[in-house]
Design a protein around this motif. Structure first.
Motif, short mmCIF file in Angstrom:
data_model
loop_
_atom_site.label_atom_id
_atom_site.label_comp_id
_atom_site.label_asym_id
_atom_site.label_seq_id
_atom_site.Cartn_x
_atom_site.Cartn_y
_atom_site.Cartn_z
N ALA A 179 5.66 -11.56 34.65
CA ALA A 179 5.66 -10.83 33.36
C ALA A 179 7.02 -10.95 32.67
O ALA A 179 7.10 -11.17 31.46
CB ALA A 179 5.32 -9.36 33.60
N SER A 180 8.11 -10.85 33.47
CA SER A 180 9.46 -10.94 32.89
C SER A 180 9.71 -12.34 32.32
O SER A 180 10.27 -12.48 31.23
CB SER A 180 10.52 -10.62 33.95
N LEU A 181 9.28 -13.37 33.08
CA LEU A 181 9.46 -14.75 32.59
C LEU A 181 8.64 -15.01 31.33
O LEU A 181 9.10 -15.68 30.40
CB LEU A 181 9.07 -15.75 33.69
N ALA A 182 7.40 -14.47 31.30
CA ALA A 182 6.55 -14.65 30.12
C ALA A 182 7.21 -14.02 28.89
O ALA A 182 7.25 -14.63 27.81
CB ALA A 182 5.17 -14.03 30.36
N LEU A 183 7.74 -12.81 29.07
CA LEU A 183 8.43 -12.13 27.96
C LEU A 183 9.66 -12.92 27.52
O LEU A 183 9.89 -13.11 26.32
CB LEU A 183 8.83 -10.71 28.38
N LEU A 184 10.43 -13.39 28.51
CA LEU A 184 11.67 -14.11 28.21
C LEU A 184 11.39 -15.40 27.44
O LEU A 184 12.03 -15.67 26.42
CB LEU A 184 12.37 -14.43 29.54
N VAL A 185 10.42 -16.18 27.93
CA VAL A 185 10.09 -17.45 27.26
C VAL A 185 9.57 -17.19 25.85
O VAL A 185 10.00 -17.83 24.88
CB VAL A 185 9.06 -18.25 28.09
N GLY A 186 8.64 -16.23 25.72
CA GLY A 186 8.10 -15.88 24.40
C GLY A 186 9.18 -15.44 23.44
O GLY A 186 9.21 -15.87 22.27
N LEU A 187 10.10 -14.62 23.95
CA LEU A 187 11.19 -14.10 23.11
C LEU A 187 12.12 -15.23 22.65
O LEU A 187 12.50 -15.30 21.47
CB LEU A 187 11.98 -13.05 23.91
N LEU A 188 12.48 -16.12 23.57
CA LEU A 188 13.41 -17.20 23.23
C LEU A 188 12.79 -18.19 22.24
O LEU A 188 13.47 -18.68 21.34
CB LEU A 188 13.88 -17.92 24.50
N VAL A 189 11.50 -18.48 22.40
CA VAL A 189 10.82 -19.38 21.44
C VAL A 189 10.76 -18.71 20.07
O VAL A 189 11.03 -19.34 19.04
CB VAL A 189 9.41 -19.75 21.95
#
Length: 364
Positions: free
Chosen positions: A31-41
Motif C-alpha cells: 500500500a505504501s509503495l502504491a501511494l508513493l509511486v502514484g504520488l511521484l507520477v
C-alpha cells in the motif's frame, strides 16, 4: 481498506497465529509503495503543469520537446539530475550536507501516511487512519524546516545560511495562523481525524435548506475568510511565490540550495513539491469536501471518490501556479507583517467568532 484486505487474506490463505504479522507487513509495504509511486507520477505531471501555466501567462510555449506536448519533460529532468556528479564544497560538513535534503524529502513524504484519498465499500483509502491526523500533519510540516536549516548551515557559505534563516522564520510565522485556521474547522467538526472532517461536510448550509449534499455544504463557504487565510499561509509555508524569500534569485542566488547539485538538489525539489501537493490535499480535505462529489446526484456520484479528490487537489495546485505567475515577490518585512499583524489577529478573531456562534446558536 487495509484491514479489509488483511481479513480477506486471512480467510483465503490462513497462516499460523505466530505468522500473522507477515500479512500485515506485506499489505502495508504494498500500500505504501502504491501511494508513493502514484504520488511521484502525479507530481511529475503537476510540475509540468506548473511550468506550462507559467509559460502560458507569459505567452510562451513552455516545455514541448521531450515526448508528445512535452509530457515527459519531468522524467528527462529526473534522469539528468540522477546522472550528474554531486559536488560537495570543500568547507562543507559532508554528513549534515547530504542528510539535509534527505530529511526534507522524508518528512514531506511521511506526511502522506495519514492523508485519506477516498472512502468506499472497501473502507478508507489511507495508510494509517490516525485519530490525530491533523496534529501529525502539523508536526511533520514543522519538522520540514530542519532539513532547510541543516542544509543552509552545512553549506558553510553566506547565501545558503541567510536563506535557511529566512525560511525558518517564515515557516514558523505562518504555521501559527495555519494552526488557528485548522482550529476553526475542528470546532465545526469535533474531530481531529481527516476522514471525519470530510464526512462532516456531507451536511451543512445547503442541506439545512433542503438541497441535496453539494459544494454549498463544504467549509469553504461557511469559513470563507479562513479558506483564503489558509491558502495564502500554505503558499508561505511551502516557500512558494510570492513568498519564496528563502530562494530569492535577485538577492540570494538560490537561497539554501546554492551549493547543491545532482541528486541532493533533486531531493530538495522533491520535498518541496511533495509538501506543496500535501498542502493542496489538506485544502481539499478541510475546505473542499475531500472526495465528495460537487453535488450528490447522478451522474456526479457515479464518479469514484479518488478522481474527485485528485481533480480538486489539481485545481488548488493550478491556483498555486497562477499565483506564482502573476503576483510579484513580497519584501521580507511585508511578509512578516502580513503573518503576524494581519493573519494572526484575523484567525484568532475567527476562532472566537466560530466558537461563539456554535455555543450561543446551540449548534455545539
Amino acid at each position: 481498506m487495509i484491514n479489509t484486505v488483511i481479513e480477506w487474506l486471512n480467510t483465503t490463505l490462513p497462516l499460523p497465529g505466530w505468522l500473522d504479522w507477515m500479512w500485515w507487513t506485506l499489505v502495508y509495504v504494498v500500500a505504501s509503495l502504491a501511494l508513493l509511486v502514484g504520488l511521484l507520477v502525479l507530481i511529475a505531471f503537476l510540475l509540468l503543469m506548473d511550468r506550462k501555466v507559467w509559460a502560458a501567462v507569459q505567452m510562451r510555449r513552455g516545455p514541448n520537446v521531450v515526448g508528445p506536448f512535452g509530457l515527459l519533460q519531468s522524467f528527462a529532468d529526473l534522469l539528468k539530475f540522477v546522472f550528474k556528479e554531486p559536488v560537495i564544497p570543500a568547507g562543507a560538513d559532508k554528513g549534515v550536507f547530504l542528510l539535509a535534503p534527505l530529511a526534507t524529502a522524508t518528512f514531506a513524504l511521511a506526511g502522506w501516511a495519514v492523508i485519506p484519498v477516498s472512502e468506499n465499500a472497501w473502507g478508507k483509502w489511507v495508510i494509517s487512519d490516525l485519530n490525530v491526523g491533523v496534529l501529525y500533519i502539523l508536526a511533520l510540516s514543522s519538522l520540514g524546516v530542519y532539513g532547510i536549516i541543516m542544509g543552509g548551515w552545512a553549506s558553510n557559505s553566506k547565501y545558503p545560511f541567510m536563506g535557511s534563516l529566512r525560511s525558518a522564520a517564515q515557516m514558523v510565522s505562518y504555521e501559527v495562523s495555519i494552526g488557528f485556521v485548522i482550529i476553526t474547522v475542528l470546532l465545526l467538526v469535533g474531530s481531529l481525524n481527516l476522514t471525519d472532517i470530510v464526512n462532516a461536510q456531507k451536511t451543512g448550509l445547503g442541506t439545512q435548506i433542503g438541497l441535496p449534499n453539494s459544494m454549498v455544504d463544504w467549509h469553504w463557504l461557511a469559513l470563507f475568510p479562513m479558506f483564503v487565510v489558509f491558502f495564502i499561509s500554505a503558499l508561505a509555508e511551502t516557500n512558494r511565490p510570492p513568498f519564496d524569500l528563502p530562494e530569492a534569485e535577485s538577492e540570494l542566488v538560490a537561497g539554501f540550495m546554492v551549493e547543491y547539485s545532482s541528486t541532493p538538489y533533486l531531493l530538495y525539489m522533491l520535498g518541496e513539491y511533495v509538501a506543496i501537493v500535501a498542502m493542496c490535499a489538506m485544502t481539499t480535505i478541510l475546505f473542499l469536501g475531500g472526495w465528495l462529489p460537487p453535488i450528490d446526484v447522478a451522474p456526479f456520484n457515479w464518479v469514484p471518490g479518488i478522481l474527485w479528490f485528485i481533480l480538486k487537489a489539481t485545481f488548488v495546485f493550478f491556483l498555486f501556479a497562477m499565483v506564482k505567475a502573476m503576483v510579484p515577490r513580497y519584501r521580507y518585512d511585508q511578509l512578516m507583517r502580513l503573518g503576524w499583524k494581519v493573519f494572526l489577529p484575523l484567525s484568532l478573531l475567527m476562532v472566537i467568532a466560530v466558537a461563539a456562534v456554535l455555543h450561543f446558536g446551540g449548534l455545539a
